[in-house]
Design a protein around this motif. Structure first.
Motif, PDB file in Angstrom:
ATOM      1  N   LEU A   9       0.829  -1.210   0.000  1.00 44.48           N
ATOM      2  CA  LEU A   9       0.000   0.000   0.000  1.00 44.48           C
ATOM      3  C   LEU A   9       0.865   1.263   0.000  1.00 44.48           C
ATOM      4  O   LEU A   9       0.804   2.086  -0.915  1.00 44.48           O
ATOM      5  CB  LEU A   9      -0.936  -0.029   1.216  1.00 44.48           C
ATOM      6  CG  LEU A   9      -1.899   1.137   1.374  1.00 44.48           C
ATOM      7  CD1 LEU A   9      -2.950   1.127   0.270  1.00 44.48           C
ATOM      8  CD2 LEU A   9      -2.588   1.111   2.735  1.00 44.48           C
ATOM      9  N   GLY A  10       1.690   1.426   1.023  1.00 47.52           N
ATOM     10  CA  GLY A  10       2.424   2.682   1.193  1.00 47.52           C
ATOM     11  C   GLY A  10       3.835   2.681   0.642  1.00 47.52           C
ATOM     12  O   GLY A  10       4.457   3.741   0.515  1.00 47.52           O
ATOM     13  N   ASN A  11       4.377   1.496   0.358  1.00 47.15           N
ATOM     14  CA  ASN A  11       5.779   1.338  -0.069  1.00 47.15           C
ATOM     15  C   ASN A  11       6.768   1.828   0.996  1.00 47.15           C
ATOM     16  O   ASN A  11       7.838   2.336   0.687  1.00 47.15           O
ATOM     17  CB  ASN A  11       6.039   2.027  -1.430  1.00 47.15           C
ATOM     18  CG  ASN A  11       7.380   1.677  -2.074  1.00 47.15           C
ATOM     19  OD1 ASN A  11       7.967   2.491  -2.778  1.00 47.15           O
ATOM     20  ND2 ASN A  11       7.892   0.486  -1.839  1.00 47.15           N
ATOM     21  N   ILE A  12       6.370   1.671   2.267  1.00 48.23           N
ATOM     22  CA  ILE A  12       7.317   2.016   3.336  1.00 48.23           C
ATOM     23  C   ILE A  12       7.555   0.859   4.313  1.00 48.23           C
ATOM     24  O   ILE A  12       8.472   0.934   5.126  1.00 48.23           O
ATOM     25  CB  ILE A  12       6.897   3.284   4.114  1.00 48.23           C
ATOM     26  CG1 ILE A  12       5.474   3.154   4.657  1.00 48.23           C
ATOM     27  CG2 ILE A  12       7.064   4.534   3.248  1.00 48.23           C
ATOM     28  CD1 ILE A  12       5.107   4.264   5.643  1.00 48.23           C
ATOM     29  N   CYS A  13       6.736  -0.184   4.265  1.00 46.15           N
ATOM     30  CA  CYS A  13       6.946  -1.323   5.186  1.00 46.15           C
ATOM     31  C   CYS A  13       7.213  -2.626   4.434  1.00 46.15           C
ATOM     32  O   CYS A  13       8.354  -3.100   4.360  1.00 46.15           O
ATOM     33  CB  CYS A  13       5.745  -1.510   6.118  1.00 46.15           C
ATOM     34  SG  CYS A  13       5.460  -0.127   7.250  1.00 46.15           S
ATOM     35  N   ARG A  14       6.147  -3.218   3.878  1.00 44.00           N
ATOM     36  CA  ARG A  14       6.275  -4.581   3.356  1.00 44.00           C
ATOM     37  C   ARG A  14       7.065  -4.685   2.061  1.00 44.00           C
ATOM     38  O   ARG A  14       7.963  -5.532   1.937  1.00 44.00           O
ATOM     39  CB  ARG A  14       4.880  -5.201   3.175  1.00 44.00           C
ATOM     40  CG  ARG A  14       4.160  -5.417   4.487  1.00 44.00           C
ATOM     41  CD  ARG A  14       2.685  -5.678   4.270  1.00 44.00           C
ATOM     42  NE  ARG A  14       1.999  -4.479   3.782  1.00 44.00           N
ATOM     43  CZ  ARG A  14       0.748  -4.429   3.395  1.00 44.00           C
ATOM     44  NH1 ARG A  14       0.016  -5.525   3.405  1.00 44.00           N
ATOM     45  NH2 ARG A  14       0.208  -3.291   2.983  1.00 44.00           N
ATOM     46  N   SER A  15       6.747  -3.845   1.062  1.00 46.48           N
ATOM     47  CA  SER A  15       7.439  -4.021  -0.222  1.00 46.48           C
ATOM     48  C   SER A  15       8.915  -3.616  -0.169  1.00 46.48           C
ATOM     49  O   SER A  15       9.749  -4.296  -0.794  1.00 46.48           O
ATOM     50  CB  SER A  15       6.689  -3.349  -1.384  1.00 46.48           C
ATOM     51  OG  SER A  15       6.527  -1.971  -1.192  1.00 46.48           O
ATOM     52  N   PRO A 124       0.411  -9.602   6.060  1.00 46.20           N
ATOM     53  CA  PRO A 124      -0.501  -8.643   6.722  1.00 46.20           C
ATOM     54  C   PRO A 124       0.136  -7.276   6.934  1.00 46.20           C
ATOM     55  O   PRO A 124       1.325  -7.171   7.241  1.00 46.20           O
ATOM     56  CB  PRO A 124      -0.808  -9.297   8.071  1.00 46.20           C
ATOM     57  CG  PRO A 124      -0.283 -10.689   8.012  1.00 46.20           C
ATOM     58  CD  PRO A 124       0.777 -10.715   6.954  1.00 46.20           C
ATOM     59  N   ASP A 125      -0.682  -6.243   6.772  1.00 41.83           N
ATOM     60  CA  ASP A 125      -0.250  -4.854   6.952  1.00 41.83           C
ATOM     61  C   ASP A 125       0.153  -4.626   8.422  1.00 41.83           C
ATOM     62  O   ASP A 125      -0.668  -4.768   9.315  1.00 41.83           O
ATOM     63  CB  ASP A 125      -1.444  -3.967   6.563  1.00 41.83           C
ATOM     64  CG  ASP A 125      -1.117  -2.490   6.624  1.00 41.83           C
ATOM     65  OD1 ASP A 125      -0.074  -2.124   7.214  1.00 41.83           O
ATOM     66  OD2 ASP A 125      -1.909  -1.703   6.082  1.00 41.83           O
ATOM     67  N   PRO A 126       1.414  -4.241   8.688  1.00 41.98           N
ATOM     68  CA  PRO A 126       1.858  -4.078  10.075  1.00 41.98           C
ATOM     69  C   PRO A 126       1.689  -2.658  10.611  1.00 41.98           C
ATOM     70  O   PRO A 126       1.975  -2.386  11.777  1.00 41.98           O
ATOM     71  CB  PRO A 126       3.355  -4.390   9.968  1.00 41.98           C
ATOM     72  CG  PRO A 126       3.730  -3.815   8.620  1.00 41.98           C
ATOM     73  CD  PRO A 126       2.521  -4.037   7.727  1.00 41.98           C
ATOM     74  N   TYR A 127       1.217  -1.717   9.757  1.00 43.32           N
ATOM     75  CA  TYR A 127       1.361  -0.287  10.039  1.00 43.32           C
ATOM     76  C   TYR A 127       0.707   0.165  11.338  1.00 43.32           C
ATOM     77  O   TYR A 127       1.286   0.949  12.077  1.00 43.32           O
ATOM     78  CB  TYR A 127       0.791   0.514   8.858  1.00 43.32           C
ATOM     79  CG  TYR A 127       1.160   1.977   8.861  1.00 43.32           C
ATOM     80  CD1 TYR A 127       2.457   2.389   8.571  1.00 43.32           C
ATOM     81  CD2 TYR A 127       0.206   2.954   9.125  1.00 43.32           C
ATOM     82  CE1 TYR A 127       2.806   3.735   8.549  1.00 43.32           C
ATOM     83  CE2 TYR A 127       0.546   4.306   9.110  1.00 43.32           C
ATOM     84  CZ  TYR A 127       1.843   4.689   8.822  1.00 43.32           C
ATOM     85  OH  TYR A 127       2.179   6.016   8.805  1.00 43.32           O
ATOM     86  N   TYR A 128      -0.493  -0.316  11.616  1.00 51.87           N
ATOM     87  CA  TYR A 128      -1.203   0.150  12.809  1.00 51.87           C
ATOM     88  C   TYR A 128      -1.091  -0.811  13.993  1.00 51.87           C
ATOM     89  O   TYR A 128      -1.735  -0.619  15.016  1.00 51.87           O
ATOM     90  CB  TYR A 128      -2.673   0.424  12.479  1.00 51.87           C
ATOM     91  CG  TYR A 128      -2.832   1.621  11.557  1.00 51.87           C
ATOM     92  CD1 TYR A 128      -2.600   2.912  12.023  1.00 51.87           C
ATOM     93  CD2 TYR A 128      -3.168   1.449  10.218  1.00 51.87           C
ATOM     94  CE1 TYR A 128      -2.717   4.005  11.178  1.00 51.87           C
ATOM     95  CE2 TYR A 128      -3.293   2.536   9.362  1.00 51.87           C
ATOM     96  CZ  TYR A 128      -3.061   3.810   9.850  1.00 51.87           C
ATOM     97  OH  TYR A 128      -3.178   4.890   9.014  1.00 51.87           O
ATOM     98  N   GLY A 129      -0.238  -1.821  13.866  1.00 54.59           N
ATOM     99  CA  GLY A 129      -0.115  -2.818  14.923  1.00 54.59           C
ATOM    100  C   GLY A 129       1.182  -2.693  15.708  1.00 54.59           C
ATOM    101  O   GLY A 129       1.909  -1.709  15.594  1.00 54.59           O
TER     102      GLY A 129
HETATM  103  P1  4NP Z   1       2.952  -0.835   3.720  1.00 54.28           P
HETATM  104  O1  4NP Z   1       2.355  -0.333   5.120  1.00 54.28           O
HETATM  105  O2  4NP Z   1       1.784  -0.891   2.750  1.00 54.28           O
HETATM  106  O3  4NP Z   1       3.480  -2.199   4.033  1.00 54.28           O
HETATM  107  O4  4NP Z   1       4.014   0.154   3.306  1.00 54.28           O
HETATM  108  C1  4NP Z   1       1.549   0.790   5.238  1.00 54.28           C
HETATM  109  C2  4NP Z   1       2.093   2.050   5.145  1.00 54.28           C
HETATM  110  C3  4NP Z   1       1.290   3.163   5.287  1.00 54.28           C
HETATM  111  C4  4NP Z   1      -0.055   3.015   5.537  1.00 54.28           C
HETATM  112  C5  4NP Z   1      -0.603   1.755   5.637  1.00 54.28           C
HETATM  113  C6  4NP Z   1       0.202   0.634   5.473  1.00 54.28           C
HETATM  114  N1  4NP Z   1      -0.871   4.170   5.722  1.00 54.28           N
HETATM  115  O5  4NP Z   1      -2.054   4.005   6.025  1.00 54.28           O
HETATM  116  O6  4NP Z   1      -0.384   5.305   5.560  1.00 54.28           O
END
Ligand code: 4NP
Length: 161
Positions: A9-15, A124-129
């Motif tokens: 999604l954000g290109n800052i965590c998973r990818s 899984p998206d880790p951003y809010y966890g």
């Molecule tokens: P990513 O994580 O998709 O693995 O980079 C996230 C980064 C930002 C957000 C959500 C997920 N956001 O909501 O800003």
């Protein structure tokens, strides 16, 4: 050169982590001249930003240095890359929706398509966890990138790409 694009999604965590884990496997097997990696997000919100500092901290503990700067996926990526790999179902569906003429479907994968243990259906998206989410991301990526490398090597050996 086989080109791989990791997409979240954000290109800052998973990818960015997928890119770093895969680059390490490629380096270990001395395949840098045959396989290259990049990453992108489906949203532009973090464009130009480095990877999330929490993700970086967890990754460096395992020896992965996240150096990428966030960018948004664009349609030219469909032509440029051989593998376009979504981290979760939502990223996958977004990629399919950008492929309006259904031309690139054979290049679009789920990261977990390459799992060797099939413990997870997506990354899984880790951003809010909490911290464990970032560890889970790395656990899944270490397994799935190993599987991906085997897939790429099979194609390279059979001249399929
Ligand atoms: P990513 O994580 O998709 O693995 O980079 C996230 C980064 C930002 C957000 C959500 C997920 N956001 O909501 O800003």
């Amino acid at each position: 050169m086989i080109k791989i694009l990791f997409v979240c999604l954000g290109n800052i965590c998973r990818s960015p982590s997928g890119e770093a884990v895969m680059n390490e496997l490629i380096r270990r097997e001395n395949l840098q001249d045959k396989i290259s990696c990049d990453s992108a997000g489906t949203i532009a919100y973090h464009e130009g930003n480095p990877a999330d500092s929490r993700m970086k901290t967890h990754a460096i503990k395992r020896g992965y240095n996240l150096t990428s700067m966030a960018r948004k996926f664009n349609e030219a990526d469909f032509e440029k890359f051989d593998y376009i790999i979504a981290m979760d179902e939502s990223n996958y569906n977004d990629l399919l929706s950008y492929d309006i003429n259904n031309k690139y479907k054979s290049k679009i994968f789920m990261m977990t398509d390459f799992s060797t243990n099939n413990n997870f259906a997506e990354v899984p998206d880790p951003y809010y966890g909490g911290p464990e989410g970032f560890e889970t991301v790395l656990d899944i990526l270490e397994d799935t990138c190993a599987g991906l490398l085997e897939d790429v090597k099979t194609k390279l050996n059979n001249n399929l790409l």
